[in-house]
Motif scaffolding. Structure first.
Motif, PDB file in Angstrom:
ATOM      1  N   VAL A 272     -11.441 -11.729  -6.863  1.00  0.00           N
ATOM      2  CA  VAL A 272     -10.474 -10.992  -7.688  1.00  0.00           C
ATOM      3  C   VAL A 272     -10.532 -11.446  -9.139  1.00  0.00           C
ATOM      4  O   VAL A 272     -10.351 -10.643 -10.065  1.00  0.00           O
ATOM      5  CB  VAL A 272      -9.050 -11.165  -7.125  1.00  0.00           C
ATOM      6  N   ALA A 273     -10.801 -12.723  -9.362  1.00  0.00           N
ATOM      7  CA  ALA A 273     -10.815 -13.267 -10.726  1.00  0.00           C
ATOM      8  C   ALA A 273     -11.909 -12.639 -11.575  1.00  0.00           C
ATOM      9  O   ALA A 273     -11.736 -12.433 -12.782  1.00  0.00           O
ATOM     10  CB  ALA A 273     -10.985 -14.779 -10.677  1.00  0.00           C
ATOM     11  N   THR A 274     -13.039 -12.300 -10.957  1.00  0.00           N
ATOM     12  CA  THR A 274     -14.176 -11.751 -11.714  1.00  0.00           C
ATOM     13  C   THR A 274     -14.467 -10.295 -11.357  1.00  0.00           C
ATOM     14  O   THR A 274     -15.299  -9.658 -12.012  1.00  0.00           O
ATOM     15  CB  THR A 274     -15.446 -12.578 -11.434  1.00  0.00           C
ATOM     16  N   SER A 275     -13.806  -9.788 -10.302  1.00  0.00           N
ATOM     17  CA  SER A 275     -14.054  -8.433  -9.782  1.00  0.00           C
ATOM     18  C   SER A 275     -15.493  -8.260  -9.304  1.00  0.00           C
ATOM     19  O   SER A 275     -16.026  -7.149  -9.255  1.00  0.00           O
ATOM     20  CB  SER A 275     -13.732  -7.363 -10.844  1.00  0.00           C
ATOM     21  N   GLU A 276     -16.127  -9.356  -8.936  1.00  0.00           N
ATOM     22  CA  GLU A 276     -17.503  -9.313  -8.442  1.00  0.00           C
ATOM     23  C   GLU A 276     -17.544  -9.497  -6.924  1.00  0.00           C
ATOM     24  O   GLU A 276     -16.695 -10.190  -6.353  1.00  0.00           O
ATOM     25  CB  GLU A 276     -18.354 -10.399  -9.118  1.00  0.00           C
ATOM     26  N   ILE A 277     -18.546  -8.877  -6.298  1.00  0.00           N
ATOM     27  CA  ILE A 277     -18.753  -9.031  -4.865  1.00  0.00           C
ATOM     28  C   ILE A 277     -19.453 -10.365  -4.605  1.00  0.00           C
ATOM     29  O   ILE A 277     -20.534 -10.621  -5.130  1.00  0.00           O
ATOM     30  CB  ILE A 277     -19.605  -7.881  -4.292  1.00  0.00           C
TER      31      ILE A 277
ATOM     32  N   ALA B 161       0.833  -1.200   0.000  1.00  0.00           N
ATOM     33  CA  ALA B 161       0.000   0.000   0.000  1.00  0.00           C
ATOM     34  C   ALA B 161       0.868   1.251   0.000  1.00  0.00           C
ATOM     35  O   ALA B 161       0.569   2.236  -0.686  1.00  0.00           O
ATOM     36  CB  ALA B 161      -0.926  -0.006   1.216  1.00  0.00           C
ATOM     37  N   GLU B 162       1.959   1.221   0.754  1.00  0.00           N
ATOM     38  CA  GLU B 162       2.875   2.364   0.784  1.00  0.00           C
ATOM     39  C   GLU B 162       3.549   2.535  -0.579  1.00  0.00           C
ATOM     40  O   GLU B 162       3.722   3.655  -1.062  1.00  0.00           O
ATOM     41  CB  GLU B 162       3.931   2.155   1.878  1.00  0.00           C
ATOM     42  N   GLU B 163       3.931   1.433  -1.193  1.00  0.00           N
ATOM     43  CA  GLU B 163       4.601   1.499  -2.493  1.00  0.00           C
ATOM     44  C   GLU B 163       3.647   2.022  -3.573  1.00  0.00           C
ATOM     45  O   GLU B 163       4.069   2.697  -4.519  1.00  0.00           O
ATOM     46  CB  GLU B 163       5.110   0.103  -2.880  1.00  0.00           C
ATOM     47  N   LEU B 164       2.356   1.748  -3.394  1.00  0.00           N
ATOM     48  CA  LEU B 164       1.347   2.244  -4.333  1.00  0.00           C
ATOM     49  C   LEU B 164       0.949   3.679  -4.016  1.00  0.00           C
ATOM     50  O   LEU B 164       0.078   4.246  -4.685  1.00  0.00           O
ATOM     51  CB  LEU B 164       0.103   1.345  -4.291  1.00  0.00           C
ATOM     52  N   LYS B 165       1.593   4.232  -2.946  1.00  0.00           N
ATOM     53  CA  LYS B 165       1.337   5.616  -2.521  1.00  0.00           C
ATOM     54  C   LYS B 165      -0.137   5.841  -2.215  1.00  0.00           C
ATOM     55  O   LYS B 165      -0.785   6.782  -2.705  1.00  0.00           O
ATOM     56  CB  LYS B 165       1.819   6.604  -3.586  1.00  0.00           C
ATOM     57  N   LEU B 166      -0.663   4.955  -1.369  1.00  0.00           N
ATOM     58  CA  LEU B 166      -2.079   5.031  -0.991  1.00  0.00           C
ATOM     59  C   LEU B 166      -2.286   5.758   0.328  1.00  0.00           C
ATOM     60  O   LEU B 166      -3.314   5.612   0.973  1.00  0.00           O
ATOM     61  CB  LEU B 166      -2.671   3.621  -0.908  1.00  0.00           C
ATOM     62  N   GLY B 167      -1.308   6.535   0.747  1.00  0.00           N
ATOM     63  CA  GLY B 167      -1.458   7.288   1.984  1.00  0.00           C
ATOM     64  C   GLY B 167      -0.586   6.718   3.072  1.00  0.00           C
ATOM     65  O   GLY B 167      -0.192   5.544   3.036  1.00  0.00           O
ATOM     66  N   SER B 168      -0.294   7.541   4.066  1.00  0.00           N
ATOM     67  CA  SER B 168       0.611   7.133   5.131  1.00  0.00           C
ATOM     68  C   SER B 168       0.062   5.998   5.973  1.00  0.00           C
ATOM     69  O   SER B 168       0.802   5.239   6.584  1.00  0.00           O
ATOM     70  CB  SER B 168       0.923   8.329   6.041  1.00  0.00           C
ATOM     71  N   SER B 169      -1.262   5.850   5.993  1.00  0.00           N
ATOM     72  CA  SER B 169      -1.855   4.785   6.800  1.00  0.00           C
ATOM     73  C   SER B 169      -1.897   3.462   6.061  1.00  0.00           C
ATOM     74  O   SER B 169      -2.180   2.418   6.645  1.00  0.00           O
ATOM     75  CB  SER B 169      -3.279   5.169   7.217  1.00  0.00           C
ATOM     76  N   GLY B 170      -1.637   3.493   4.746  1.00  0.00           N
ATOM     77  CA  GLY B 170      -1.640   2.258   3.979  1.00  0.00           C
ATOM     78  C   GLY B 170      -3.022   1.722   3.692  1.00  0.00           C
ATOM     79  O   GLY B 170      -3.190   0.546   3.392  1.00  0.00           O
ATOM     80  N   LEU B 171      -4.046   2.584   3.766  1.00  0.00           N
ATOM     81  CA  LEU B 171      -5.407   2.126   3.521  1.00  0.00           C
ATOM     82  C   LEU B 171      -5.619   1.815   2.041  1.00  0.00           C
ATOM     83  O   LEU B 171      -5.130   2.512   1.159  1.00  0.00           O
ATOM     84  CB  LEU B 171      -6.408   3.191   3.973  1.00  0.00           C
ATOM     85  N   VAL B 172      -6.354   0.753   1.793  1.00  0.00           N
ATOM     86  CA  VAL B 172      -6.634   0.319   0.422  1.00  0.00           C
ATOM     87  C   VAL B 172      -8.145   0.371   0.213  1.00  0.00           C
ATOM     88  O   VAL B 172      -8.896  -0.203   0.994  1.00  0.00           O
ATOM     89  CB  VAL B 172      -6.131  -1.117   0.188  1.00  0.00           C
ATOM     90  N   ASP B 173      -8.598   1.060  -0.838  1.00  0.00           N
ATOM     91  CA  ASP B 173     -10.039   1.154  -1.055  1.00  0.00           C
ATOM     92  C   ASP B 173     -10.509   0.062  -2.011  1.00  0.00           C
ATOM     93  O   ASP B 173      -9.723  -0.682  -2.586  1.00  0.00           O
ATOM     94  CB  ASP B 173     -10.444   2.544  -1.552  1.00  0.00           C
ATOM     95  N   GLN B 174     -11.813   0.001  -2.197  1.00  0.00           N
ATOM     96  CA  GLN B 174     -12.394  -1.068  -2.997  1.00  0.00           C
ATOM     97  C   GLN B 174     -12.037  -0.944  -4.483  1.00  0.00           C
ATOM     98  O   GLN B 174     -12.022  -1.934  -5.197  1.00  0.00           O
ATOM     99  CB  GLN B 174     -13.922  -1.075  -2.818  1.00  0.00           C
ATOM    100  N   GLN B 175     -11.752   0.259  -4.953  1.00  0.00           N
ATOM    101  CA  GLN B 175     -11.363   0.412  -6.345  1.00  0.00           C
ATOM    102  C   GLN B 175      -9.955  -0.120  -6.598  1.00  0.00           C
ATOM    103  O   GLN B 175      -9.642  -0.606  -7.685  1.00  0.00           O
ATOM    104  CB  GLN B 175     -11.441   1.898  -6.741  1.00  0.00           C
TER     105      GLN B 175
END
Length: 289
Positions: free
Chosen positions: A126-131, A76-90
């Protein structure tokens, strides 16, 4: 803790993103952090705390491959998603493909009625990107332990995993029943992620003082000490377990604990017995965690 080795892994993984295999193991799962959308600062520690509790419980299932939390943080840090490393659904599907997991669970906290808040979670294929499943539970902060157990069992059900009675029993054991211990533990994890190891160690010790059996904390503080990143709380004079262990190794069976604690110039050897020349009161202060 997030080591340099883990950060190097994240850099390499991202660099080789286009070369990664699209084959995902069906029994692989990543747990993302939970967003706090309530505006309540007292829930901030639960953003990583819920993830930590879920991973601790799910690790009881031996056939389930889990993404380590520290790898999620580094990526998450490497993807520069914020200092907290939070990952959103997108971002979640991309993260899933980067680390090669088939399933991703994450969620958020949103306002509820009065002092309540709602814990929401989704299971993504992840394979279908469906919930593939959704979870929602309203309650207070005091209800978070019950909510977490219901969520972990919901994930297990959606993945069609059959639990043995002893595994389910282990999963139902709470990380701690002390909210104070949990809050300190979760804030310690976040401090460690930010490289503030002194504060992290102090928070882990605070968690252990509130509950000596709180999950993860003992191992986390020991890791910091072994790496020389934390020496312990100020004012500690002696650790009971360490003192007893050291005494057991350093004092022979013919030497009493009292003699071992006295300076050598206060004792003399008579035949095979070690006898103190003087009787000196010895005061030992022990701080229990």
């Amino acid at each position: 803790m997030v080591t340099q080795e883990v950060r190097d892994w994240a850099k390499t993984t991202l660099k080789n993103e286009k070369k990664l295999s699209s084959v995902l193991a069906n029994n692989s799962l990543a747990i993302l952090y939970f967003f706090n959308r309530t505006g309540r600062s007292d829930l901030n520690s639960l953003q990583k705390g819920m993830t930590l509790m879920l991973l601790t419980d799910l690790s009881q299932i031996k056939d389930l491959q889990l993404l380590e939390r520290v790898k999620l943080q580094a990526l998450a840090e490497e993807l520069k998603l914020g200092s907290s490393g939070l990952v959103d659904q997108q971002t979640a599907p991309r993260v899933g493909k980067l680390v090669g997991v088939r399933w991703i669970a994450g969620g958020e906290y949103v306002p509820g009625q009065g002092k309540n808040f709602v814990t929401q979670s989704r299971l993504l294929d992840v394979a279908t990107s469906e919930i593939s499943g959704q979870f929602s539970k309203e309650g207070t902060l005091e209800d978070i332990l019950t909510t977490e157990k219901e969520l972990v069992l919901s994930i297990v059900d959606k993945l069609h995993i059959s639990l043995k009675p002893e595994v389910e029993a282990a999963i139902r054991i709470p990380c701690s029943t002390s909210l104070k211990a949990l809050d300190a533990l979760f804030r310690g994890v976040d401090a460690s992620d930010h490289g503030d190891y002194k504060q992290a160690g102090e928070l882990y010790d605070e968690a252990l003082q509130a509950d000596p059996n709180v999950c993860v904390a003992a191992g986390a503080v020991q890791e910091l000490k072994q790496k020389g990143l934390y020496s312990g709380p100020a004012g500690d004079t002696i650790d009971l377990q360490s003192a007893l262990a050291e005494t057991a190794f350093s004092v022979s069976s013919q030497t009493s604990l009292t003699n071992a604690l006295l300076p050598k110039d206060l004792i003399r050897q008579e035949h095979t017995n070690i006898v103190p020349l003087v009787t000196t009161p010895v005061s030992i202060r022990i701080n229990f965690p």
